[in-house]
Design an enzyme around this catalytic site. Sequence first.
Site, PDB file in Angstrom:
ATOM      1  N   ASP A  99       4.778 -10.004  -4.596  1.00 36.34           N
ATOM      2  CA  ASP A  99       3.523  -9.458  -5.088  1.00 36.34           C
ATOM      3  C   ASP A  99       3.151 -10.196  -6.376  1.00 36.34           C
ATOM      4  OD1 ASP A  99       1.415  -7.370  -5.296  1.00 36.34           O
ATOM      5  OD2 ASP A  99       2.792  -6.253  -4.005  1.00 36.34           O
ATOM      6  N   ASP A 203      -2.491  -9.118  -5.710  1.00 33.77           N
ATOM      7  CA  ASP A 203      -2.942  -7.762  -6.012  1.00 33.77           C
ATOM      8  C   ASP A 203      -4.344  -7.759  -6.632  1.00 33.77           C
ATOM      9  OD1 ASP A 203      -1.956  -4.891  -6.359  1.00 33.77           O
ATOM     10  OD2 ASP A 203      -2.573  -5.347  -8.407  1.00 33.77           O
ATOM     11  N   GLU A 257      -5.784  -9.205  -1.698  1.00 40.07           N
ATOM     12  CA  GLU A 257      -6.170  -7.818  -1.434  1.00 40.07           C
ATOM     13  C   GLU A 257      -7.678  -7.715  -1.617  1.00 40.07           C
ATOM     14  OE1 GLU A 257      -4.862  -3.308  -2.765  1.00 40.07           O
ATOM     15  OE2 GLU A 257      -4.907  -4.874  -4.257  1.00 40.07           O
ATOM     16  N   HIS A 327       1.709   0.795   1.064  1.00 36.89           N
ATOM     17  CA  HIS A 327       2.143   1.779   0.065  1.00 36.89           C
ATOM     18  C   HIS A 327       0.978   2.540  -0.572  1.00 36.89           C
ATOM     19  CE1 HIS A 327       0.845  -1.721  -2.046  1.00 36.89           C
ATOM     20  NE2 HIS A 327       0.877  -1.071  -3.196  1.00 36.89           N
ATOM     21  N   ASP A 328      -0.253   2.209  -0.201  1.00 36.59           N
ATOM     22  CA  ASP A 328      -1.425   2.865  -0.790  1.00 36.59           C
ATOM     23  C   ASP A 328      -2.125   3.848   0.150  1.00 36.59           C
ATOM     24  OD1 ASP A 328      -1.170   1.493  -3.213  1.00 36.59           O
ATOM     25  OD2 ASP A 328      -2.415  -0.179  -2.534  1.00 36.59           O
TER      26      ASP A 328
HETATM   27  C1  GLC Z   1      -3.243  -2.560  -5.715  1.00 37.90           C
HETATM   28  C2  GLC Z   1      -1.898  -2.024  -5.318  1.00 37.90           C
HETATM   29  C3  GLC Z   1      -1.774  -0.626  -5.848  1.00 37.90           C
HETATM   30  C4  GLC Z   1      -1.899  -0.666  -7.361  1.00 37.90           C
HETATM   31  C5  GLC Z   1      -3.165  -1.375  -7.807  1.00 37.90           C
HETATM   32  C6  GLC Z   1      -3.124  -1.732  -9.262  1.00 37.90           C
HETATM   33  O1  GLC Z   1      -4.276  -1.886  -5.121  1.00 37.90           O
HETATM   34  O2  GLC Z   1      -1.713  -2.094  -3.947  1.00 37.90           O
HETATM   35  O3  GLC Z   1      -0.583  -0.010  -5.453  1.00 37.90           O
HETATM   36  O4  GLC Z   1      -1.894   0.643  -7.858  1.00 37.90           O
HETATM   37  O5  GLC Z   1      -3.364  -2.567  -7.105  1.00 37.90           O
HETATM   38  O6  GLC Z   1      -2.223  -2.778  -9.514  1.00 37.90           O
END
Ligand code: GLC
Length: 556
Positions: A99, A203, A257, A327-328
């Site tokens: 990540d 991310d 993302e 995980h979200d």
């Molecule tokens: C992304 C991650 C998430 C995190 C956010 C801030 O969306 O997947 O888990 O809280 O970024 O870093």
Amino acid sequence: MERTRWYKDAVIYQIYPRSFCDSNGDGIGDIRGIISKLDYLKELGVTCVWLSPCYKSPNDDNGYDISNYRDIMDEFGTLEDWQEMVDGMHERGIKLVMDLVVNHTSDEHEWFKQSRLSKDNPYRDYYFWRKGRGKDGKKPPNNWSSRFSGSAWEYDETTGEFYLHLFSKKQPDLNWDNPKVRKEVADICNYWLEKGVDGFRCDVIIYISKEEGLPDGKFNPMLCGDEHFVIGPHYHEYIHELYENSWSKYDCMTVGEGQGIKRKDAEAMVAEDREELDCIFTFEHQECDAVLTAVPRPFKLTRLKKILNNWQHLPDNCWNSLFLENHDYSRSIPRFGKVEYRKQVAKMLAVIMQCQKGTPYVYQGEEIGMSNIEGLDREDYKDIISINIYDLAKKMFPPLVPIVRWALRKRARDNARTPMQWSAAENAGFTTGKPWMMVNPNYTEVNVEQQQNDPDSILNFYKKLIAYRKGNEVIRYGTFEEYFPKSNKIFCYERNYNGKRLFVVGSFSDKNVVFKLPAGYSFKTSKLVLNNYDDAPEELSAYTLRPYETVVYEVE
Ligand code: GLC
Ligand code: CA
């Protein structure tokens, strides 16, 4: 360096390290725990792991707030453990994607600690510091909102100014307009690539470039300011620069993302000739049973199909990711099916997703059909979003609390973060100590060990599906054509590569559904290659699909 685009043939397994496997009984998953499960991953057949952050972090957002990018979080182990893990993966033919969280750092990162000391500190310009508004200068510099609720600005006593944080106040945004910041990011990438990492999951990368002057956003009660930083003015330039200074020199992959973005933006982000990112995660389909991510609405299959169908038609020089869980988001079985049909639903969803074009991701526990915990409440939540939303409702308007509780039970990120269920032993075999977060009580029935011994299990089905997918040209290159788009019960599509066809059918109904081949559909031969009941016909013409039944045929 030739970039082989190996990711187009990969099946990627996401590990959320805190909840995967604990090796030392402190209740927190760790790297030695991952090492102990490498053979498990190899047997599953995945060819790459995406590891959620394992860097030094005070864990305000479970590692997505990094205080040192070049070292491992104490709770997870050491750099030596990490090296052993990567070597172990590579020995087993598994690549590692890390990540990359560089829209923001932790407020405990050395850069930020320096930056907050004085207005002329050399690190001041690594972040966004601005004077407040209003007579006393105590009103935030603009109206942007944090994705984690409240204003995106935090006042800091030391210098009497505010700093920007699009996430929690412990996640200050980096200022990418500063060339030194961009150089630091390239150096971090190169540091890990030199150590053998095979790529990065980037991310919230679409937020890195903010519009000059940080103007107020259009009024929006939920998320304000987006139009000034989602794929901002210098986004493409900065990412291309990072590609030049780092990624292009390695046979690595990058996946961005792309929360909230549409086709046009995605195409501009990943078109091969632009030399930016290799592929993208899009999230539009996550809204098929929710609005604005957080507010549940009933699931509608036609909505899901329309969105996925659109993304299947990206131009050939773009590459997509296939995923339901991470995980979200909460677990997919209760979202798209009935938990009573766990086995059928899990297998059908796996087929429907993995037979599409793109790189599939399996999130830890998805391969055994893990589901949400029933009845979670305030005291059970560990995630900063769940806690913020709950407490905000309680403070601002208490009658909202029952609605928030209901919404969180359906949507909370905590649902995906319960410990991995390895066996029927205490705490699901995840830890010998007290787990950092509640284990789903269903672990006595839903666990890896039990499924390893059951030839008909979800886990063994995943192995079969992943093996089938490997090297399959129709799945990698084939066109995608959907049938019966208006059906709210059946998802049906065909992949076609030079006349070799794959016909995929999945029922999203808990009742029997009569299925007839699309009008005029013809084939000379057909062969059943995947299905989720004991029996299915060798040839498909008219057929009654049982609840959540899926069948896949090779037809010619
Ligand atoms: C992304 C991650 C998430 C995190 C956010 C801030 O969306 O997947 O888990 O809280 O970024 O870093
Ligand atoms: Ca541990």
